[in-house]
Motif scaffolding. Structure first.
Motif, mmCIF file in Angstrom:
data_model
loop_
_atom_site.group_PDB
_atom_site.id
_atom_site.type_symbol
_atom_site.label_atom_id
_atom_site.label_comp_id
_atom_site.label_asym_id
_atom_site.label_seq_id
_atom_site.Cartn_x
_atom_site.Cartn_y
_atom_site.Cartn_z
ATOM 1 N N ARG A 219 -4.304 -12.614 -3.488
ATOM 2 C CA ARG A 219 -3.527 -11.402 -3.241
ATOM 3 C C ARG A 219 -3.629 -10.930 -1.803
ATOM 4 O O ARG A 219 -3.637 -9.735 -1.536
ATOM 5 N N LEU A 220 -3.722 -11.848 -0.870
ATOM 6 C CA LEU A 220 -3.773 -11.478 0.543
ATOM 7 C C LEU A 220 -2.348 -11.476 1.061
ATOM 8 O O LEU A 220 -1.952 -12.334 1.862
ATOM 9 N N TYR A 221 -1.567 -10.484 0.584
ATOM 10 C CA TYR A 221 -0.151 -10.504 0.893
ATOM 11 C C TYR A 221 0.094 -10.303 2.372
ATOM 12 O O TYR A 221 1.053 -10.820 2.943
ATOM 13 N N ASP A 222 -0.784 -9.511 3.009
ATOM 14 C CA ASP A 222 -0.602 -9.256 4.429
ATOM 15 C C ASP A 222 -0.671 -10.551 5.225
ATOM 16 O O ASP A 222 0.187 -10.853 6.053
ATOM 17 N N VAL A 255 6.400 -7.383 -2.914
ATOM 18 C CA VAL A 255 5.217 -6.524 -2.825
ATOM 19 C C VAL A 255 5.336 -5.588 -1.632
ATOM 20 O O VAL A 255 4.869 -4.450 -1.661
ATOM 21 N N MET A 256 6.012 -6.047 -0.557
ATOM 22 C CA MET A 256 6.113 -5.218 0.628
ATOM 23 C C MET A 256 7.349 -4.332 0.604
ATOM 24 O O MET A 256 7.801 -3.872 1.640
ATOM 25 N N LEU B 143 4.478 2.905 3.414
ATOM 26 C CA LEU B 143 4.347 2.570 2.006
ATOM 27 C C LEU B 143 4.136 1.093 1.764
ATOM 28 O O LEU B 143 3.466 0.705 0.815
ATOM 29 N N ALA B 144 4.727 0.242 2.604
ATOM 30 C CA ALA B 144 4.541 -1.202 2.382
ATOM 31 C C ALA B 144 3.062 -1.554 2.509
ATOM 32 O O ALA B 144 2.504 -2.278 1.673
ATOM 33 N N GLU B 145 2.399 -0.994 3.542
ATOM 34 C CA GLU B 145 0.973 -1.286 3.705
ATOM 35 C C GLU B 145 0.169 -0.656 2.583
ATOM 36 O O GLU B 145 -0.829 -1.223 2.136
ATOM 37 N N HIS B 147 1.028 -0.400 -0.492
ATOM 38 C CA HIS B 147 1.054 -1.262 -1.669
ATOM 39 C C HIS B 147 0.275 -2.545 -1.461
ATOM 40 O O HIS B 147 -0.372 -3.044 -2.378
ATOM 41 N N THR B 148 0.306 -3.109 -0.250
ATOM 42 C CA THR B 148 -0.484 -4.320 -0.034
ATOM 43 C C THR B 148 -1.969 -3.999 -0.103
ATOM 44 O O THR B 148 -2.766 -4.798 -0.583
ATOM 45 N N GLU B 151 -3.205 -4.003 -3.623
ATOM 46 C CA GLU B 151 -3.409 -5.335 -4.190
ATOM 47 C C GLU B 151 -4.805 -5.852 -3.899
ATOM 48 O O GLU B 151 -5.365 -6.628 -4.649
ATOM 49 N N LEU B 152 -5.361 -5.429 -2.752
ATOM 50 C CA LEU B 152 -6.659 -5.981 -2.367
ATOM 51 C C LEU B 152 -7.812 -5.342 -3.114
ATOM 52 O O LEU B 152 -8.915 -5.882 -3.127
#
Lengths: 468, 292
Positions: A219-222, A255-256, B143-145, B147-148, B151-152
Motif C-alpha cells: 500500500r505504498l501508493y505514494d 486512491v489519489m 485530500l489526495a495525500e 487518503h494515501t 492507507e499506510l
C-alpha cells in the motif's frame, strides 16, 4: 495473470484419450518439440517461435512430472555443476518407463551439441521452477528462482529477453507466495535498470509491473505514483503486460482521488485483456471499475453483472450499486456491514467508504426531482440524516456544488426547487457529442495502427474490434 | 610491515569506537536537557531554548546512524534516542505553530515508525502524531495525500484508536457537508496538541459555510446567520458584520428585522464560443479525410 488462468483440464483429458488412441505424444516428447522450436528460433532469429513456446507453458505445466523433467534435463544439458544443482531440485526418480529406441537416437543427436544454448538452459530451469510452484514446494522454489535470475543476469542476448521476463515473473511469484516480497524490491529495480539499458521491452514491462505489484501490496501508493510518473512504459510491450500496467495505474489514481483518469485506465485494461481467458484478472478489474464509476457518479450497466463468470464475484457490488443509485443510506450501511470482509479481501473497502457522500447526493437529487417544495425535517427523515439542521447544511452544500438547483428558506424551514434549465438550449449536448466523436475516432486510429504488421498483430486487431 | 598495518587498523577501530562512546555521553546529556526543558509546565517552558537544543542534538545524531543508509546497522539504543528527539521536535513545531517544520519532522519519523517497526517497540506518541499529520493534511485540503496516508496506517489500529478515528470522521463530515457536526466534534478533540490545527480549520469551515449560504439562500436574517456561522461570545455581532462586509454581503435593514440578501448571478451559457466550434469541426474534417 498467468497464475490465475484456468488449467485447461479438458485439454489434458483430450490428450490422454489421444495418447491411448494414436501414437502417444508423451510429455517428454512435447518438451522436446518445444526445445527444438527454441533452437530454431535462435538459429533463424525468429522471435515468434519463442513466443509460441512461452504461450504453451500454460498447457505444458499440467503435464510436468519429476521423471519427465529429469529425463529431458539429463538429455539436453551437458554435464555441469549447474545441471546437477537443477536436478537436485527434483525428487528421486522412481522406476523410469523404458524408453523407446527413438529416445536414444535423440540423445546421440543432442550430445553432438557441444554446449546447450542458454535459452534452453533457462527454459528448462523455468519449467522446474513452475513445477515446484505448482507442487507447493515454495521454499525450494525460492532458492531455485534465485539461481535462475542469477543465470539470466549473466547473459546479454536479445533472444533470451522473452524467457528472461517470464523467469522474473515466476521469481516474484515465488516470493509473493511466501510473503517475503520486500526482499526482492531492490532486485526488481536493478532488473528494470538493466532492461531499460538493453532496450529489452519485454523485460522492462515485466519489471515495471512486478515493481508496481510489490508496492501496491504494501500500500505504498505514494511511491508507486512516483514510479509511474518517472518511467516510460514501452509502447511495444505485449498486450498482457499493457493490461496489467493499466490496471495498476487505475488503482493508484483511484486512491489519489483522480477518478476520471482512473476510470479511463481501468476501461483500457479491460479492453486489452483477452476475451475468454484471464478470468481472475477481469473479475478484479471489473470490481475496481464499478467502484470508480460509482465514485464518479455514473451507474454501471446492469448487463455487466449478468455475465457468466462475473455473476457471483460481483454480487456484493451489485447490491452496492443499487444502494448508491437509490440514494438509500440505510441500504448502503447494511451492504457495507454485511460484505465488509469481502471488500477488505478485494482491497476496495477504503474506496467504498468514500461512496457515502455519493449516496447522499443521489438521494438529494431524487428528492429534488420529485418535490417542488419539501420541508427540511422531511428531507432528514427520508435520507436518514439525523436532524433537520444536518439536512440544512447538507442541502446547502449540495446546492453550492451544483448537484441540485434549489433555494432554502431558513425561517420556514423548507427547500424549494427551481425550474430546471432546458438542457438543449445550452452547449451541453454539443460537448457530449464531441466527447463521443473523439472517442470513436481514437478507437479507429488505434485499430488502424494495430493492423500494421499482418502476421502477428492481425489477431490482436481482430480481438480489439470484436471487443469494442 | 604487514603486522604494522594490522596494528594500525586495530588502533583506528578503537579510536573510532572511543569517539563514538564519547559522542554518546554528550548526546545523552543533551537529550536529558531537552526532555527536562520540554516536560516543564507550559507556562514556564521556553520554546526558543528547546529549538536550540533540538538543533544541536540533530547535529550529534547525524554522526550516529540517523536515517537508514547502506551498511549502517544502528543499535536499538541509537534508534530510540533518535526517535524520541524527533518526536519532541514534532510536538515542538506544533506548539510553535510551524506546520512546515512539523511535516519535516514527521517525514523523518515515519521512517522510524514503519520501517523499523520490527526493531523498536511502538512509541506511545505514535498514534497521536500520525493523527496530527492526518489533521494537518485535512486542514490544508490536501485530500489526495490524506487518503494515501490513511492507507499506510496499521489496519488494526485504524478502527480502534481515537487519534485516527477523529480526523477520518472529520473528513467524512466535511465531505458530506454536516458542518454542525464538525463544530460539535471540535469541542471533543482527543489531545491538546490538536487545538492549534482545529483553530485553522474553523476558519476554513466558516468560509465553506459562507459560500454555501451565498448560493443556497435568497435571504437570511442576521441572527440566523450568526448561529449558522458559529460566531459566539460577546463580540459575536461585530464579528459577524465584519465578516459580512469582507464577503460583500448586502445588508437590508427594515423596521422589523435585519436581513442579508443574496442575489444569484445570471446563468451564462447563452453564448456559443465560435473558436471552440471551429476547432472541433476542423478536427472532425481532418480525421474523416484520413478514413479513406
Amino acid at each position: 495473470k498467468a497464475a490465475d488462468e484456468p488449467k485447461p483440464a479438458q485439454d489434458a483429458d483430450a490428450e490422454e484419450s489421444e495418447k491411448k488412441a494414436t501414437k502417444p505424444l508423451s510429455p517428454a516428447d512435447e518438451l522436446r518439440t518445444h526445445l527444438k522450436h527454441i533452437q530454431k528460433a535462435v538459429s533463424l532469429k525468429e522471435h515468434r517461435y519463442i513466443t509460441r513456446v512461452l504461450r504453451a507453458i500454460a498447457s505444458t505445466r499440467t503435464k510436468l512430472a519429476d521423471g519427465v523433467l529429469r529425463k529431458v534435463i539429463v538429455q539436453y544439458l551437458p554435464e555441469s555443476p549447474s545441471r546437477d544443482s537443477l536436478v537436485a531440485f527434483l525428487s528421486e526418480p522412481m522406476d523410469e518407463e523404458s524408453d523407446a529406441s527413438e529416445d536414444t537416437v535423440e540423445r546421440l543427436n543432442e550430445t553432438a551439441l557441444q554446449q546447450a544454448l542458454p535459452e534452453i538452459e533457462c527454459y528448462l530451469h523455468l519449467l522446474v521452477l513452475i513445477f515446484l510452484l505448482d507442487g507447493n514446494q515454495t521454499t525450494k522454489a525460492t532458492s531455485c528462482a534465485g539461481l535462475l535470475v542469477e543465470k539470466v543476469n549473466t547473459y546479454n542476448r536479445r533472444s533470451l529477453d522473452a524467457i528472461g521476463a517470464r523467469c522474473y515473473f515466476y521469481f516474484a511469484r515465488a516470493y509473493e507466495v511466501l510473503d517475503r516480497m520486500q526482499e526482492i524490491r531492490s532486485v526488481l529495480l536493478g532488473r528494470l535498470r538493466t532492461s531499460t539499458l538493453h532496450y529489452d521491452t519485454e523485460g522492462q514491462a515485466t519489471a515495471i509491473n512486478l515493481l508496481l505489484r510489490n508496492l501496491l501490496h504494501f500500500r505504498l501508493y505514494d511511491q508507486a505514483n512516483k514510479l509511474v510518473l518517472k518511467i516510460v512504459f514501452p509502447s511495444s510491450a505485449p498486450n498482457s503486460e499493457c493490461a496489467r500496467f493499466m490496471y495498476y495505474c487505475g488503482v493508484i489514481k483511484a486512491v489519489m482521488l483522480e477518478y476520471t483518469e482512473s476510470n479511463n485506465f481501468l476501461l483500457q485494461a479491460l479492453q486489452k485483456s483477452p476475451q475468454h481467458t484471464a478470468i481472475g484478472f477481469r473479475q478484479t478489474v471489473n470490481k475496481f471499475s464499478i467502484v470508480v464509476q460509482l465514485l464518479l457518479g455514473l451507474i454501471p450497466d446492469r448487463a455487466l453483472f449478468r455475465q457468466k463468470h462475473l455473476k457471483k464475484p460481483l454480487e456484493p457490488y451489485f447490491q452496492l450499486t443499487q444502494a448508491v443509485r437509490g440514494g438509500d443510506l440505510q441500504l448502503f450501511t447494511d451492504v457495507v456491514a454485511n460484505f465488509g470482509d469481502r471488500f477488505k479481501a478485494d482491497k476496495t473497502c477504503h474506496l467504498i467508504i468514500r461512496l457515502r457522500q455519493n449516496v447522499i447526493k443521489a438521494g438529494i437529487r431524487k428528492i429534488c426531482l420529485s418535490y417542488s417544495r419539501i420541508s427540511l425535517a422531511d428531507v432528514a427523515a427520508r435520507l436518514c440524516l439525523g436532524s433537520a439542521e444536518d439536512a440544512e447544511f447538507i442541502v446547502a452544500k449540495a446546492i453550492r456544488d451544483g448537484v441540485i438547483e434549489a433555494s432554502i428558506d431558513h425561517r420556514a424551514g423548507f427547500m424549494q426547487t427551481k425550474d430546471t434549465l432546458d438542457q438543449y438550449s445550452t452547449t451541453e449536448p454539443q460537448a457530449e457529442f464531441h466527447k463521443r466523436i473523439s472517442f470513436c475516432l481514437n478507437l479507429h486510429n488505434h485499430s488502424v495502427k494495430a493492423m500494421r504488421y499482418p502476421e502477428k498483430k492481425e489477431k490482436e486487431a481482430a480481438s480489439a474490434t470484436a471487443s469494442s | 610491515s604487514k603486522q604494522l598495518v594490522h596494528v594500525k587498523s586495530i588502533i583506528r577501530i578503537f579510536s573510532v569506537q572511543k569517539a563514538k562512546m564519547a559522542l554518546d555521553a554528550e548526546t545523552e546529556r543533551l537529550r536529558g536537557e531537552l526532555f527536562a526543558e520540554w516536560n516543564k509546565d507550559e507556562k514556564s517552558r521556553q520554546l526558543e531554548r528547546v529549538g536550540e537544543l533540538l538543533g544541536s542534538l540533530k547535529r550529534k545524531l547525524i554522526t550516529l546512524a540517523f536515517l537508514p543508509s547502506l551498511g549502517s546497522q544502528p543499535s536499538a539504543k541509537e534508534l530510540l534516542i533518535a526517535r524520541d528527539v524527533l518526536e519532541v521536535g514534532a510536538q515542538w513545531s506544533i506548539a510553535k505553530g510551524d506546520i512546515a517544520s512539523f511535516e519535516r519532522y514527521l517525514s523523518q519519523l515515519k521512517c522510524y515508525y514503519f520501517d523499523y517497526r520490527t526493531q523498536l517497540m511502538d512509541s506511545s506518541y505514535m498514534n497521536e502524531l500520525l493523527g496530527l499529520n492526518l489533521l494537518s493534511l485535512l486542514v490544508q485540503s490536501r485530500l489526495a495525500e490524506f487518503h494515501t496516508e490513511i492507507e499506510l496506517l496499521p489496519a488494526d489500529q485504524l478502527a480502534t484508536s481515537i487519534y485516527f478515528k477523529y480526523p477520518i470522521q472529520l473528513e467524512q463530515f466535511l465531505m458530506e457537508g454536516c458542518y454542525n457536526k464538525v463544530f460539535a466534534l471540535r469541542e471533543d478533540s482527543p489531545a491538546r496538541s490538536y487545538s492549534f490545527l482545529l483553530n485553522i480549520m474553523t476558519d476554513t469551515v466558516r468560509a465553506e459555510i459562507a459560500s454555501c449560504i451565498e448560493k443556497a439562500y435568497t435571504r437570511l436574517s442576521v441572527a440566523d446567520a450568526g448561529t449558522m456561522l458559529y460566531f459566539s461570545g460577546a463580540s459575536a455581532s461585530d464579528d459577524l458584520h465584519a465578516y459580512a462586509r469582507r464577503r460583500s454581503w448586502d445588508l437590508k435593514i427594515t423596521t422589523c428585522s435585519q436581513e442579508f440578501v443574496f442575489s444569484q448571478p445570471e446563468p451564462e451559457g447563452r453564448y456559443v464560443s465560435s473558436e471552440g466550434l471551429i476547432g472541433n469541426t476542423l478536427t472532425y474534417a481532418k480525421e474523416l479525410e484520413r478514413i479513406v
